[in-house]
Design a protein around this motif. Structure first.
Motif, PDB file in Angstrom:
ATOM      1  N   LEU A 253       0.307  -1.022   0.093  1.00 17.33           N
ATOM      2  CA  LEU A 253      -0.420   0.063   0.083  1.00 17.33           C
ATOM      3  C   LEU A 253       0.904   1.119   0.307  1.00 17.33           C
ATOM      4  N   LEU A 254       1.824   0.957   0.391  1.00 20.52           N
ATOM      5  CA  LEU A 254       3.565   2.797   0.571  1.00 20.52           C
ATOM      6  C   LEU A 254       3.693   2.751  -0.558  1.00 20.52           C
ATOM      7  N   VAL A 255       2.993   1.859  -1.828  1.00 25.70           N
ATOM      8  CA  VAL A 255       4.732   1.441  -2.368  1.00 25.70           C
ATOM      9  C   VAL A 255       3.826   2.043  -3.700  1.00 25.70           C
ATOM     10  N   GLU A 256       1.928   1.561  -3.698  1.00 27.16           N
ATOM     11  CA  GLU A 256       1.657   1.572  -5.014  1.00 27.16           C
ATOM     12  C   GLU A 256      -0.082   2.459  -5.071  1.00 27.16           C
ATOM     13  N   PRO A 257      -0.112   3.051  -5.786  1.00 26.23           N
ATOM     14  CA  PRO A 257      -1.262   4.208  -5.830  1.00 26.23           C
ATOM     15  C   PRO A 257      -2.685   3.403  -4.854  1.00 26.23           C
ATOM     16  N   PRO A 258      -3.669   4.033  -4.867  1.00 22.04           N
ATOM     17  CA  PRO A 258      -3.629   5.766  -4.393  1.00 22.04           C
ATOM     18  C   PRO A 258      -2.855   6.292  -3.481  1.00 22.04           C
ATOM     19  N   PHE A 259      -2.112   4.934  -2.637  1.00 17.88           N
ATOM     20  CA  PHE A 259      -0.840   5.623  -1.790  1.00 17.88           C
ATOM     21  C   PHE A 259       0.205   6.480  -2.129  1.00 17.88           C
ATOM     22  N   LEU A 260       0.482   5.338  -2.305  1.00 18.96           N
ATOM     23  CA  LEU A 260       1.993   6.451  -3.414  1.00 18.96           C
ATOM     24  C   LEU A 260       2.443   7.685  -3.243  1.00 18.96           C
ATOM     25  N   ALA A 261       1.617   8.872  -3.836  1.00 21.22           N
ATOM     26  CA  ALA A 261       1.475  10.262  -3.089  1.00 21.22           C
ATOM     27  C   ALA A 261       1.915  10.877  -2.337  1.00 21.22           C
ATOM     28  N   LEU A 262       1.072   9.675  -1.410  1.00 24.97           N
ATOM     29  CA  LEU A 262       1.024  10.114   0.204  1.00 24.97           C
ATOM     30  C   LEU A 262       2.423   9.799   0.524  1.00 24.97           C
ATOM     31  N   THR A 263       2.703   8.381   0.721  1.00 19.43           N
ATOM     32  CA  THR A 263       3.830   7.779   0.295  1.00 19.43           C
ATOM     33  C   THR A 263       5.309   9.537   0.085  1.00 19.43           C
ATOM     34  N   LEU A 264       5.099   9.475  -0.797  1.00 23.05           N
ATOM     35  CA  LEU A 264       6.261  10.382  -1.687  1.00 23.05           C
ATOM     36  C   LEU A 264       6.354  11.560  -0.741  1.00 23.05           C
ATOM     37  N   THR A 265       5.169  12.210  -0.068  1.00 25.79           N
ATOM     38  CA  THR A 265       5.216  13.282   0.355  1.00 25.79           C
ATOM     39  C   THR A 265       5.323  13.217   2.120  1.00 25.79           C
ATOM     40  N   ILE A 266       5.051  12.234   2.456  1.00 30.31           N
ATOM     41  CA  ILE A 266       5.606  11.910   3.849  1.00 30.31           C
ATOM     42  C   ILE A 266       7.553  12.268   3.915  1.00 30.31           C
ATOM     43  N   LEU A 267       8.278  11.637   3.094  1.00 34.97           N
ATOM     44  CA  LEU A 267       9.353  11.433   2.523  1.00 34.97           C
ATOM     45  C   LEU A 267      10.248  12.530   1.590  1.00 34.97           C
ATOM     46  N   ALA A 268       9.598  13.299   0.984  1.00 32.21           N
ATOM     47  CA  ALA A 268       9.943  14.803   0.637  1.00 32.21           C
ATOM     48  C   ALA A 268       9.436  15.502   1.806  1.00 32.21           C
ATOM     49  N   ALA A 269       8.622  15.551   2.559  1.00 33.49           N
ATOM     50  CA  ALA A 269       8.534  16.112   4.138  1.00 33.49           C
ATOM     51  C   ALA A 269      10.070  15.856   5.241  1.00 33.49           C
ATOM     52  N   ALA A 270       9.899  14.276   5.423  1.00 33.77           N
ATOM     53  CA  ALA A 270      10.759  14.037   5.848  1.00 33.77           C
ATOM     54  C   ALA A 270      12.580  15.321   5.609  1.00 33.77           C
ATOM     55  N   VAL A 271      12.355  14.554   4.216  1.00 37.59           N
ATOM     56  CA  VAL A 271      14.282  15.016   3.608  1.00 37.59           C
ATOM     57  C   VAL A 271      14.740  16.742   3.593  1.00 37.59           C
ATOM     58  N   LEU A 272      13.273  17.855   3.874  1.00 35.09           N
ATOM     59  CA  LEU A 272      13.077  19.240   3.723  1.00 35.09           C
ATOM     60  C   LEU A 272      13.542  18.941   5.492  1.00 35.09           C
ATOM     61  N   ALA A 273      12.830  18.208   6.226  1.00 38.38           N
ATOM     62  CA  ALA A 273      12.705  18.356   8.144  1.00 38.38           C
ATOM     63  C   ALA A 273      15.092  18.182   8.242  1.00 38.38           C
ATOM     64  N   PHE A 274      15.510  17.406   7.845  1.00 42.34           N
ATOM     65  CA  PHE A 274      16.717  17.352   7.904  1.00 42.34           C
ATOM     66  C   PHE A 274      17.286  18.373   6.925  1.00 42.34           C
ATOM     67  N   LEU A 275      16.984  18.856   5.869  1.00 48.50           N
ATOM     68  CA  LEU A 275      18.113  19.080   5.442  1.00 48.50           C
ATOM     69  C   LEU A 275      17.500  20.639   6.384  1.00 48.50           C
ATOM     70  N   HIS A 276      16.472  21.262   6.829  1.00 50.39           N
ATOM     71  CA  HIS A 276      16.346  22.128   7.682  1.00 50.39           C
ATOM     72  C   HIS A 276      16.722  22.126   9.072  1.00 50.39           C
ATOM     73  N   GLY A 277      17.670  20.703   9.393  1.00 51.28           N
ATOM     74  CA  GLY A 277      17.688  20.835  10.834  1.00 51.28           C
ATOM     75  C   GLY A 277      19.254  20.428  10.652  1.00 51.28           C
ATOM     76  N   LEU A 278      20.281  20.971   9.251  1.00 51.63           N
ATOM     77  CA  LEU A 278      21.064  20.626   9.651  1.00 51.63           C
ATOM     78  C   LEU A 278      22.080  21.691  10.007  1.00 51.63           C
ATOM     79  N   GLY A 279      21.489  23.035  10.071  1.00 49.50           N
ATOM     80  CA  GLY A 279      21.926  23.831  10.324  1.00 49.50           C
ATOM     81  C   GLY A 279      20.998  25.046  11.503  1.00 49.50           C
ATOM     82  N   ARG A 280      21.208  25.646  12.527  1.00 48.01           N
ATOM     83  CA  ARG A 280      21.418  26.358  13.286  1.00 48.01           C
ATOM     84  C   ARG A 280      20.355  27.328  12.702  1.00 48.01           C
ATOM     85  N   PHE A 281      18.962  28.482  13.263  1.00 46.46           N
ATOM     86  CA  PHE A 281      18.849  29.747  12.232  1.00 46.46           C
ATOM     87  C   PHE A 281      18.861  30.636  13.714  1.00 46.46           C
ATOM     88  N   GLY A 282      19.159  32.086  13.836  1.00 46.10           N
ATOM     89  CA  GLY A 282      19.200  33.031  14.597  1.00 46.10           C
ATOM     90  C   GLY A 282      19.455  32.574  16.470  1.00 46.10           C
TER      91      GLY A 282
END
Length: 401
Positions: free
Chosen positions: A262-291
């Motif tokens: 279900l995680l890698v097949e439609p229709p839930f594939l879009a949700l899985t990719l969204t969660i992975l993209a959010a996790a990558v952005l959160a990781f990149l955001h946490g690499l450097g401290r701001f303020g």
């Protein structure tokens, strides 16, 4: 003048780039392992030596699929529901271990499509010395075969066996299999004697039933005449010589549902990719401290005023403010009596009358103000009443001095 000796800076064993690529390779390997573990079972089925199109045992049909391919007839395997709906001749090989619900599903999907059903015949056991091999030890009971046949057509395997020695398949005479399995039919496609059929057509549907699998299975293809007759049999059902498809869903392929899919097949594939993209952005955001770092605030601040404010907040949340007016008035009564020099032993109303006598304006004396504090219902009224009591006490004390 002394020369300062600078210590060499400690070097990191791995650069940041090396660590990044190491993490990326680990994540890629984990994703590959997840996909392989999810889909590998579908490709391991069902080549287990049974009566399946991938089996190379004597009761299997891998030889027929390869024989068709070598003679210019392309073949494919139906693993999903979409494959079953394809408009081409489908060969459904039935084994005693097949899923009856899967057969019913095939019958429903193929109502208007040419389909050849091959009935089971032999009881087999795995041969321990050779993986994927089978050893037959007798015929299946007629009742077992009739259970499968009854789902396809209104017919039964004949009691007793035909005495015919040869079968005519499109003008080619081949030896009849041992213990020939047949059904009664007045208009057989391939006859096994009078009113007996080895290949028959179901009334009203493009379904064909091959009652004896020993005409097209791997054991049969060892005979050159039967191998040629097997091609003639397929061509008889497929005049235009199009592609042929073998069914694997009846043997388990594509019918085991997995939550991981279900995680890698439609229709839930879009949700899985969204969660992975959010996790990558959160990781990149946490690499450097701001303020600047923010200091953690204390739960209870220091100071008398902060302590009073905190106490008031707790009382307000607890819903106990309505009970404080009378208690505060009683506290101020005792305090005012002590400051103004009231006689010892005076309490309650007697002390109120003595305090009122200290004030010329009896309408706004201590008793009226204390009563107003006791009747306060909200924070604003209570604050006003407390201020009036405090002002009265401070004024009387100033007059005394």
């Amino acid at each position: 003048m002394s020369a300062a000796t600078a210590e060499p800076a400690a070097q990191e064993p791995f650069s940041r780039r090396t660590l990044f690529w190491g993490i990326f390779a680990s994540l890629l390997a984990a994703a590959g392992f997840f996909l392989l573990s999810t889909y590998a079972p579908d490709f391991r089925q069902p080549g287990n030596g049974g009566a399946t199109p991938l089996s190379k045992s004597g009761v299997g049909y891998a030889g027929l699929a390869e024989w068709l391919r070598l003679t210019g007839n392309p073949t494919s395997m139906a693993r999903t529901e979409d494959d079953l709906a394809t408009d081409m001749l489908l060969i459904v090989t039935i084994s005693p271990e097949s899923d009856p619900a899967a057969l019913d599903h095939i019958l429903e999907l193929r109502q208007d499509l040419d389909t050849l059903f091959v009935l089971p015949k032999w009881q087999t056991l795995p041969l321990e010395e050779h993986e994927g091999w089978k050893m037959k030890f007798g015929r299946l009971p007629d009742a077992v075969v009739n259970q499968w046949l009854g789902r396809i057509a209104n017919a039964k395997i004949g009691v007793g066996h035909s005495t015919v020695r040869q079968l005519d398949i499109e003008g080619r005479l081949v030896a009849a299999p041992d213990e020939l399995q047949w059904v009664s039919d007045e208009h057989p496609i391939i006859a096994a004697g009078n009113d007996k059929a080895v290949l028959t057509e179901v009334d009203g549907k493009p379904f064909y039933v091959l009652t004896d699998p020993d005409l097209i299975n791997n054991a049969a293809l060892g005979n050159p005449d039967k191998a040629a007759a097997a091609l003639d049999l397929i061509a008889l059902l497929q005049p235009e010589k199009g592609p042929v498809m073998f069914d694997l869903t009846l043997h388990g392929a594509g019918r085991k549902y997995d939550l991981a899919k279900l995680l890698v097949e439609p229709p839930f594939l879009a949700l899985t990719l969204t969660i992975l993209a959010a996790a990558v952005l959160a990781f990149l955001h946490g690499l450097g401290r701001f303020g600047p770092p923010r200091a953690e605030l204390r739960a209870i601040a220091f100071g008398k005023r902060a302590l009073v404010d905190t106490t008031a907040m707790l009382l307000r949340r607890a819903g106990r403010l309505e009970e404080l007016g009378g208690r505060y008035a009683a506290l101020m009564r005792v305090r005012a009596g002590a400051l103004l020099g009231a006689p010892q032993g005076l309490q309650g109303e007697a002390l109120d009358r003595w305090l009122d006598s200290r004030d010329k304006d009896e309408a706004s004396g201590f008793t009226a103000r204390a009563q107003a504090a006791g009747e306060a219902k909200n924070l604003t009224q209570m604050q006003e009443a407390a201020e009036q009591l405090h002002d009265w006490t401070a004024r009387r004390l100033g007059e005394r001095r």
